[in-house]
Scaffold this motif. Structure first.
Motif, PDB file in Angstrom:
ATOM      1  N   THR A 221      75.229  45.542 118.325  1.00 36.80           N
ATOM      2  CA  THR A 221      74.400  44.854 117.332  1.00 36.80           C
ATOM      3  C   THR A 221      73.916  45.809 116.243  1.00 36.80           C
ATOM      4  O   THR A 221      73.904  47.024 116.415  1.00 36.80           O
ATOM      5  CB  THR A 221      73.127  44.211 117.948  1.00 36.80           C
ATOM      6  N   GLU A 222      73.513  45.179 115.148  1.00 32.55           N
ATOM      7  CA  GLU A 222      72.585  45.804 114.222  1.00 32.55           C
ATOM      8  C   GLU A 222      71.204  45.299 114.651  1.00 32.55           C
ATOM      9  O   GLU A 222      70.990  45.060 115.840  1.00 32.55           O
ATOM     10  CB  GLU A 222      72.925  45.419 112.780  1.00 32.55           C
ATOM     11  N   THR A 223      70.287  45.108 113.715  1.00 34.98           N
ATOM     12  CA  THR A 223      68.968  44.582 114.061  1.00 34.98           C
ATOM     13  C   THR A 223      68.960  43.072 113.843  1.00 34.98           C
ATOM     14  O   THR A 223      70.010  42.445 113.735  1.00 34.98           O
ATOM     15  CB  THR A 223      67.859  45.294 113.261  1.00 34.98           C
ATOM     16  N   TRP A 224      67.773  42.433 113.782  1.00 31.26           N
ATOM     17  CA  TRP A 224      67.710  40.979 113.752  1.00 31.26           C
ATOM     18  C   TRP A 224      68.290  40.389 112.476  1.00 31.26           C
ATOM     19  O   TRP A 224      69.042  39.428 112.480  1.00 31.26           O
ATOM     20  CB  TRP A 224      66.271  40.487 113.931  1.00 31.26           C
TER      21      TRP A 224
ATOM     22  N   LYS B 289      60.143  44.849 117.850  1.00 29.93           N
ATOM     23  CA  LYS B 289      60.087  43.401 118.024  1.00 29.93           C
ATOM     24  C   LYS B 289      61.383  42.747 117.545  1.00 29.93           C
ATOM     25  O   LYS B 289      61.927  41.837 118.198  1.00 29.93           O
ATOM     26  CB  LYS B 289      58.889  42.823 117.263  1.00 29.93           C
ATOM     27  N   ASP B 290      61.886  43.177 116.395  1.00 31.51           N
ATOM     28  CA  ASP B 290      63.136  42.624 115.864  1.00 31.51           C
ATOM     29  C   ASP B 290      64.308  42.890 116.809  1.00 31.51           C
ATOM     30  O   ASP B 290      65.176  42.034 117.010  1.00 31.51           O
ATOM     31  CB  ASP B 290      63.442  43.217 114.487  1.00 31.51           C
ATOM     32  N   LEU B 291      64.336  44.082 117.385  1.00 30.16           N
ATOM     33  CA  LEU B 291      65.425  44.415 118.295  1.00 30.16           C
ATOM     34  C   LEU B 291      65.305  43.685 119.629  1.00 30.16           C
ATOM     35  O   LEU B 291      66.317  43.323 120.235  1.00 30.16           O
ATOM     36  CB  LEU B 291      65.485  45.921 118.514  1.00 30.16           C
ATOM     37  N   GLU B 292      64.096  43.440 120.074  1.00 27.09           N
ATOM     38  CA  GLU B 292      63.909  42.648 121.296  1.00 27.09           C
ATOM     39  C   GLU B 292      64.476  41.243 121.107  1.00 27.09           C
ATOM     40  O   GLU B 292      65.138  40.697 121.998  1.00 27.09           O
ATOM     41  CB  GLU B 292      62.430  42.581 121.663  1.00 27.09           C
ATOM     42  N   LYS B 293      64.236  40.649 119.930  1.00 27.33           N
ATOM     43  CA  LYS B 293      64.809  39.333 119.623  1.00 27.33           C
ATOM     44  C   LYS B 293      66.331  39.389 119.608  1.00 27.33           C
ATOM     45  O   LYS B 293      67.007  38.474 120.083  1.00 27.33           O
ATOM     46  CB  LYS B 293      64.311  38.844 118.250  1.00 27.33           C
ATOM     47  N   THR B 294      66.867  40.478 119.067  1.00 29.07           N
ATOM     48  CA  THR B 294      68.311  40.630 118.967  1.00 29.07           C
ATOM     49  C   THR B 294      68.950  40.742 120.348  1.00 29.07           C
ATOM     50  O   THR B 294      69.958  40.090 120.633  1.00 29.07           O
ATOM     51  CB  THR B 294      68.645  41.870 118.120  1.00 29.07           C
TER      52      THR B 294
ATOM     53  N   THR C 243      64.084  54.877 115.714  1.00 29.64           N
ATOM     54  CA  THR C 243      65.202  54.045 116.163  1.00 29.64           C
ATOM     55  C   THR C 243      65.787  54.488 117.492  1.00 29.64           C
ATOM     56  O   THR C 243      65.978  53.682 118.404  1.00 29.64           O
ATOM     57  CB  THR C 243      66.305  54.005 115.092  1.00 29.64           C
ATOM     58  N   ALA C 244      66.118  55.764 117.616  1.00 34.11           N
ATOM     59  CA  ALA C 244      66.767  56.239 118.841  1.00 34.11           C
ATOM     60  C   ALA C 244      65.902  55.975 120.071  1.00 34.11           C
ATOM     61  O   ALA C 244      66.393  55.519 121.111  1.00 34.11           O
ATOM     62  CB  ALA C 244      67.090  57.724 118.721  1.00 34.11           C
ATOM     63  N   GLU C 245      64.625  56.232 119.948  1.00 29.35           N
ATOM     64  CA  GLU C 245      63.717  56.016 121.077  1.00 29.35           C
ATOM     65  C   GLU C 245      63.615  54.532 121.421  1.00 29.35           C
ATOM     66  O   GLU C 245      63.631  54.150 122.598  1.00 29.35           O
ATOM     67  CB  GLU C 245      62.334  56.572 120.734  1.00 29.35           C
ATOM     68  N   ILE C 246      63.546  53.678 120.411  1.00 32.17           N
ATOM     69  CA  ILE C 246      63.421  52.233 120.638  1.00 32.17           C
ATOM     70  C   ILE C 246      64.669  51.675 121.310  1.00 32.17           C
ATOM     71  O   ILE C 246      64.570  50.916 122.283  1.00 32.17           O
ATOM     72  CB  ILE C 246      63.155  51.500 119.304  1.00 32.17           C
ATOM     73  N   ILE C 247      65.843  52.036 120.833  1.00 32.39           N
ATOM     74  CA  ILE C 247      67.049  51.461 121.429  1.00 32.39           C
ATOM     75  C   ILE C 247      67.240  51.952 122.870  1.00 32.39           C
ATOM     76  O   ILE C 247      67.731  51.209 123.729  1.00 32.39           O
ATOM     77  CB  ILE C 247      68.313  51.703 120.577  1.00 32.39           C
ATOM     78  N   ALA C 248      66.825  53.188 123.142  1.00 32.71           N
ATOM     79  CA  ALA C 248      66.893  53.685 124.517  1.00 32.71           C
ATOM     80  C   ALA C 248      65.952  52.889 125.414  1.00 32.71           C
ATOM     81  O   ALA C 248      66.304  52.519 126.539  1.00 32.71           O
ATOM     82  CB  ALA C 248      66.555  55.177 124.565  1.00 32.71           C
ATOM     83  N   GLU C 249      64.766  52.582 124.919  1.00 36.87           N
ATOM     84  CA  GLU C 249      63.801  51.787 125.674  1.00 36.87           C
ATOM     85  C   GLU C 249      64.335  50.393 125.979  1.00 36.87           C
ATOM     86  O   GLU C 249      64.054  49.819 127.034  1.00 36.87           O
ATOM     87  CB  GLU C 249      62.488  51.663 124.897  1.00 36.87           C
ATOM     88  N   LEU C 250      65.129  49.837 125.058  1.00 41.18           N
ATOM     89  CA  LEU C 250      65.614  48.463 125.206  1.00 41.18           C
ATOM     90  C   LEU C 250      66.954  48.371 125.941  1.00 41.18           C
ATOM     91  O   LEU C 250      67.518  47.285 126.046  1.00 41.18           O
ATOM     92  CB  LEU C 250      65.725  47.806 123.824  1.00 41.18           C
TER      93      LEU C 250
END
Length: 212
Positions: free
Chosen positions: A38-41, A56-61, A87-94
């Motif tokens: 994916t990209e973002t939302w 939040k946008d990535l969680e929706k995605t 970004t890197a930290e967020i995508i790792a978390e998700l």
């Protein structure tokens, strides 16, 4: 159709809202063997957002991918290849396991983020269709030669160190007949060499994590 006829499975990086609006297209792509990252939302830029909004946008995605194809995405590419500092930290978390944004390597490597890891597959922005035609004003033949030269260099280096070549094709740009024809020519050029693997991005990550 071009990829289907050439027997190649690819990786897609749609926005979340595209998946929401066109689920049948995404399901058909998966049925044909393509991978969904994916990209973002929506087609906006992460570096312009606060951390909570980006997450939040990535969680929706992630949720819409799960709802549509039954499993979460594992690959991420920022819109415009312009991530934020978070970004890197967020995508790792998700739960994403690989990241495409960095632009400096032709070999996979591991990026450690707190107690998690991302595999980095550098995206070759300079040779994607949008950068070439919309920004740099190159002709399709110019880009074909760049693809071949990039391939030739990495193929030679690959004799001693595994290399990959990844770039983006946009259906509304590279999918035009006079451009798609050149993509087919490149694919057939690469097929003319031994020990070349046409892999989805996630397949490269799996291979890397199992071997290194």
């Amino acid at each position: 159709e071009l990829f289907e006829k050439e027997g190649i499975e690819t990786t897609w990086f749609p926005t979340g809202i595209t998946i929401q609006n066109y689920p049948d297209v995404i399901k058909e792509a998966v049925a044909q063997g393509h991978e969904i990252g994916t990209e973002t939302w929506i087609h906006d830029y992460s570096y312009m957002k606060r951390r909570d909004k980006e997450k939040k946008d990535l969680e929706k995605t992630v949720k819409i991918v799960k709802d549509t194809i039954g499993k979460a995405p594992v690959g991420y590419l920022s819109t415009g290849v312009v991530p934020s500092a978070n970004t890197a930290e967020i995508i790792a978390e998700l739960g994403y396991t690989y990241w495409m944004d960095p632009q400096h390597e032709e070999t996979p490597y591991t990026l450690k983020i707190k107690n998690k890891e991302l595999t980095v597959l550098s995206y070759f922005q300079d040779i994607n269709d949008y950068s070439s035609y919309q920004r740099a004003g190159r002709t399709p033949r110019d880009l074909l030669q760049m693809w071949k030269d990039t391939f030739d260099c990495l193929y030679e280096e690959g004799a001693s160190d595994p290399k990959f070549m990844i770039w983006g094709n946009h259906p509304f740009v590279g999918g035009r007949p006079f451009r798609a024809f050149l993509l087919r020519e490149f694919i057939r050029y690469a097929k003319g060499h031994s020990k070349v693997w046409f892999a989805r991005a996630g397949d490269i990550v799996k291979w890397y994590r199992e071997n290194y």
